[in-house]
Design a protein around this motif. Structure first.
Motif, PDB file in Angstrom:
ATOM      1  N   ALA A   2       0.830  -1.207   0.000  1.00  0.00           N
ATOM      2  CA  ALA A   2       0.000   0.000   0.000  1.00  0.00           C
ATOM      3  C   ALA A   2       0.864   1.256   0.000  1.00  0.00           C
ATOM      4  CB  ALA A   2      -0.934  -0.007   1.209  1.00  0.00           C
ATOM      5  N   PHE A   3       1.993   1.206   0.691  1.00  0.00           N
ATOM      6  CA  PHE A   3       2.922   2.340   0.701  1.00  0.00           C
ATOM      7  C   PHE A   3       3.479   2.570  -0.703  1.00  0.00           C
ATOM      8  CE2 PHE A   3       6.893   4.536   1.144  1.00  0.00           C
ATOM      9  CZ  PHE A   3       6.741   5.371   2.237  1.00  0.00           C
ATOM     10  N   LEU A   4       3.886   1.485  -1.365  1.00  0.00           N
ATOM     11  CA  LEU A   4       4.423   1.615  -2.722  1.00  0.00           C
ATOM     12  C   LEU A   4       3.383   2.217  -3.657  1.00  0.00           C
ATOM     13  CD1 LEU A   4       6.255  -1.831  -3.048  1.00  0.00           C
ATOM     14  CD2 LEU A   4       7.308   0.398  -2.663  1.00  0.00           C
ATOM     15  N   SER A   5       2.139   1.751  -3.552  1.00  0.00           N
ATOM     16  CA  SER A   5       1.079   2.262  -4.419  1.00  0.00           C
ATOM     17  C   SER A   5       0.813   3.740  -4.146  1.00  0.00           C
ATOM     18  CB  SER A   5      -0.204   1.450  -4.205  1.00  0.00           C
ATOM     19  OG  SER A   5       0.003   0.086  -4.522  1.00  0.00           O
ATOM     20  N   MET A   6       0.844   4.134  -2.881  1.00  0.00           N
ATOM     21  CA  MET A   6       0.554   5.517  -2.523  1.00  0.00           C
ATOM     22  C   MET A   6       1.599   6.467  -3.096  1.00  0.00           C
ATOM     23  SD  MET A   6      -0.133   7.095   1.298  1.00  0.00           S
ATOM     24  CE  MET A   6      -1.478   5.937   1.583  1.00  0.00           C
ATOM     25  N   TRP A   7       2.857   6.031  -3.100  1.00  0.00           N
ATOM     26  CA  TRP A   7       3.938   6.881  -3.610  1.00  0.00           C
ATOM     27  C   TRP A   7       4.298   6.557  -5.063  1.00  0.00           C
ATOM     28  CZ3 TRP A   7       3.478   7.223   1.603  1.00  0.00           C
ATOM     29  CH2 TRP A   7       3.809   8.439   2.196  1.00  0.00           C
ATOM     30  N   ASP A   8       3.536   5.644  -5.672  1.00  0.00           N
ATOM     31  CA  ASP A   8       3.706   5.318  -7.091  1.00  0.00           C
ATOM     32  C   ASP A   8       5.048   4.648  -7.380  1.00  0.00           C
ATOM     33  OD1 ASP A   8       2.761   5.138  -9.675  1.00  0.00           O
ATOM     34  OD2 ASP A   8       3.617   7.049 -10.304  1.00  0.00           O
ATOM     35  N   TYR A   9       5.466   3.742  -6.481  1.00  0.00           N
ATOM     36  CA  TYR A   9       6.639   2.911  -6.734  1.00  0.00           C
ATOM     37  C   TYR A   9       6.173   1.481  -7.004  1.00  0.00           C
ATOM     38  CZ  TYR A   9       9.754   6.622  -5.104  1.00  0.00           C
ATOM     39  OH  TYR A   9      10.447   7.800  -4.968  1.00  0.00           O
ATOM     40  N   THR A  10       7.034   0.685  -7.600  1.00  0.00           N
ATOM     41  CA  THR A  10       6.661  -0.686  -7.948  1.00  0.00           C
ATOM     42  C   THR A  10       7.372  -1.735  -7.110  1.00  0.00           C
ATOM     43  OG1 THR A  10       8.354  -0.708  -9.691  1.00  0.00           O
ATOM     44  CG2 THR A  10       6.121  -0.050 -10.326  1.00  0.00           C
ATOM     45  N   SER A  11       8.530  -1.405  -6.547  1.00  0.00           N
ATOM     46  CA  SER A  11       9.315  -2.397  -5.815  1.00  0.00           C
ATOM     47  C   SER A  11       9.884  -1.785  -4.541  1.00  0.00           C
ATOM     48  CB  SER A  11      10.463  -2.911  -6.689  1.00  0.00           C
ATOM     49  OG  SER A  11      11.362  -3.701  -5.932  1.00  0.00           O
ATOM     50  N   PRO A  12       9.953  -2.570  -3.444  1.00  0.00           N
ATOM     51  CA  PRO A  12      10.566  -2.052  -2.214  1.00  0.00           C
ATOM     52  C   PRO A  12      12.005  -1.597  -2.417  1.00  0.00           C
ATOM     53  CG  PRO A  12       9.349  -4.070  -1.756  1.00  0.00           C
ATOM     54  CD  PRO A  12       9.380  -3.919  -3.245  1.00  0.00           C
ATOM     55  N   SER A  13      12.719  -2.213  -3.361  1.00  0.00           N
ATOM     56  CA  SER A  13      14.116  -1.844  -3.587  1.00  0.00           C
ATOM     57  C   SER A  13      14.260  -0.397  -4.052  1.00  0.00           C
ATOM     58  CB  SER A  13      14.745  -2.783  -4.622  1.00  0.00           C
ATOM     59  OG  SER A  13      14.072  -2.684  -5.869  1.00  0.00           O
ATOM     60  N   GLU A  14      13.182   0.172  -4.611  1.00  0.00           N
ATOM     61  CA  GLU A  14      13.226   1.566  -5.053  1.00  0.00           C
ATOM     62  C   GLU A  14      13.104   2.543  -3.890  1.00  0.00           C
ATOM     63  OE1 GLU A  14      11.087   1.971  -9.195  1.00  0.00           O
ATOM     64  OE2 GLU A  14       9.857   0.730  -7.869  1.00  0.00           O
ATOM     65  N   VAL A  15      12.659   2.043  -2.741  1.00  0.00           N
ATOM     66  CA  VAL A  15      12.350   2.925  -1.613  1.00  0.00           C
ATOM     67  C   VAL A  15      13.233   2.656  -0.401  1.00  0.00           C
ATOM     68  CG1 VAL A  15      10.520   3.701  -0.063  1.00  0.00           C
ATOM     69  CG2 VAL A  15       9.961   3.054  -2.406  1.00  0.00           C
ATOM     70  N   VAL A  16      13.474   1.378  -0.104  1.00  0.00           N
ATOM     71  CA  VAL A  16      14.241   1.020   1.089  1.00  0.00           C
ATOM     72  C   VAL A  16      15.629   1.665   1.028  1.00  0.00           C
ATOM     73  CG1 VAL A  16      15.348  -0.882   2.319  1.00  0.00           C
ATOM     74  CG2 VAL A  16      13.000  -1.123   1.500  1.00  0.00           C
ATOM     75  N   GLY A  17      15.990   2.317   2.117  1.00  0.00           N
ATOM     76  CA  GLY A  17      17.264   3.022   2.186  1.00  0.00           C
ATOM     77  C   GLY A  17      17.142   4.513   1.949  1.00  0.00           C
ATOM     78  N   LYS A  18      16.003   4.959   1.415  1.00  0.00           N
ATOM     79  CA  LYS A  18      15.811   6.386   1.169  1.00  0.00           C
ATOM     80  C   LYS A  18      15.592   7.135   2.486  1.00  0.00           C
ATOM     81  CE  LYS A  18      13.794   6.653  -3.484  1.00  0.00           C
ATOM     82  NZ  LYS A  18      14.660   7.735  -3.973  1.00  0.00           N
ATOM     83  N   PRO A  19      16.066   8.387   2.596  1.00  0.00           N
ATOM     84  CA  PRO A  19      15.707   9.212   3.756  1.00  0.00           C
ATOM     85  C   PRO A  19      14.230   9.595   3.664  1.00  0.00           C
ATOM     86  CG  PRO A  19      17.628  10.096   2.587  1.00  0.00           C
ATOM     87  CD  PRO A  19      17.034   9.053   1.707  1.00  0.00           C
ATOM     88  N   VAL A  20      13.554   9.635   4.793  1.00  0.00           N
ATOM     89  CA  VAL A  20      12.125   9.935   4.785  1.00  0.00           C
ATOM     90  C   VAL A  20      11.838  11.317   4.216  1.00  0.00           C
ATOM     91  CG1 VAL A  20      11.584   8.387   6.689  1.00  0.00           C
ATOM     92  CG2 VAL A  20      12.277  10.728   7.180  1.00  0.00           C
TER      93      VAL A  20
END
Length: 387
Positions: free
Chosen positions: A179-197
């Motif tokens: 649901a988090f990925l969909s809300m921010w329009d990402y497709t994979s956790p690898s695109e987000v994990v490690g990013k600063p909030v």
């Protein structure tokens, strides 16, 4: 010896038992070690009878060594294999390598079923023949139940319709659900994990301030504006808290988020609608009490400017021919603002082609005529004039 009657020869035989004594001491030492280890240890002969049991095994199976010695292991517990092929694989491993390890179910004599992490090794004699099996057993029932509960929680979080994330104390994401990925329009956790909030919010500095507040107070709830991967923004309700270990030491953060963009838009529409009704009520009130058309026009223009949140504007009235329009009232226009007293032809661009709010277009019926103005010759557009 001469004093012993009839004794002519004394024969003595001695045997070196040092090795045996050392072996006995070694066995005693090993027995003491096995008796004190936390894992249950049971030795079984080739007939399936118990030849040894340590204290941990006595506690695990609610019996004593003296009661269990010589009894079949099946009198203490019976096996229940978790997978159909586990039993065959266990015997194959024992025959090929002499050892096997796996998790099985043991049904104790009282009926209780426990998960057991079991390691079995074959013990051989000097000729290499298997004489018994040594079983090391550990009750992992609590661990397996905890793992099951964690899997259920993980599945619930992963499939939750609400966005969920686990940032580290340094403010970088370590986990996000679908649901988090969909809300921010990402497709994979690898695109987000490690990013600063801060990269996920419209105002990065404000995000860091909220992170600091969260770390200091342990909890934060409020409306925030997120920024999707494509740069578009949306409203979200953010609820976060600090995660601590058993000692109360912070080890991470957790946050759930709900997209409230539609709600905010609906609230804005309701507010705009209420504002429009208020202005219209004011216009109607003034119109009914007005003594002449000029006062009505002034009140209508004032209400319209308020409704549209404009600083100034004017009203044109269409003349009887429905082609020309004359400026009859202005408010709030800055000094020097060019006024066009007359529009010779409202059927031409840009008036005829200008879109109206809601998708319509201006036409000769878009402005209501008023007979008091159309009847006054001095307020009509000149017959000829600049376009």
């Amino acid at each position: 010896m001469n004093n012993i009657p009839h004794l002519s020869i004394l024969l003595g035989i001695s045997r070196d038992v040092t090795g045996r004594k050392q072996a006995e001491r070694q066995l005693q030492f090993q027995a003491r070690v096995l008796s004190q280890v936390d894992d249950a240890v049971i030795a079984i002969d080739t007939g399936g009878r118990i030849t040894y049991m340590n204290r941990a095994a006595e506690r695990l199976y609610d019996t004593s060594w003296s009661e269990a010695l010589g009894r079949l292991d099946s009198e203490l517990f019976t096996y229940q294999w978790i997978n159909p092929d586990d039993e065959r694989n266990a015997w194959d491993a024992l025959r090929s390598s002499g050892t096997w390890r796996g998790v099985v179910l043991h049904r104790k004599k009282g009926g209780e079923v426990i998960f057991v992490d079991e390691t079995v090794s074959t013990l051989n004699d000097a000729d290499g023949r298997s004489t018994r099996m040594l079983c090391s057993l550990r009750d992992v029932t609590a661990q397996r139940r905890a793992e099951k509960e964690l899997r259920i929680k993980d599945m619930a979080i992963a499939s939750s319709p609400s966005a969920f994330t686990i940032p580290g104390l340094n403010g970088r994401l370590t986990y996000v659900n679908q649901a988090f990925l969909s809300m921010w329009d990402y497709t994979s956790p690898s695109e987000v994990v490690g990013k600063p909030v801060k990269e996920l919010w419209h105002d990065g500095k404000e995000a860091m301030t909220i992170l600091q507040t969260l770390l200091e107070t342990g909890r934060y709830t409020g409306e925030r504006v997120g920024r999707r991967r494509d740069g578009s923004t949306f409203y979200t309700m953010f609820s976060g808290n600090v995660v601590t270990n058993d000692a109360g030491v912070p080890i991470g953060l957790a946050a759930s988020l709900t997209d409230i963009t539609d709600q905010k838009q609906a609230e804005a529409e309701v507010q705009a609608h209420n504002r429009a009704l208020s202005v219209l009520n004011q216009i109607i009130g003034v119109s009914t009490s007005a003594t002449d058309i000029d006062e009505v026009l002034e009140s209508v223009l004032a209400g319209t400017l308020t409704l549209l949140d404009l600083a100034g504007g004017g009203i044109y009235l269409i003349e009887p021919g429905k082609q020309r329009a004359r400026l009859v009232c202005t408010q709030g226009l800055p000094e020097g603002f060019p006024k066009q007293p007359c529009i010779p032809d409202i059927t031409l661009a840009p008036y005829a082609a200008s879109p109206l709010p809601g998708g319509g277009r201006w036409n000769t019926a878009s402005v209501r005529q008023h007979p008091d103005y159309s009847a006054r010759e001095d307020r009509r557009c000149p017959e000829r004039g600049p376009a």
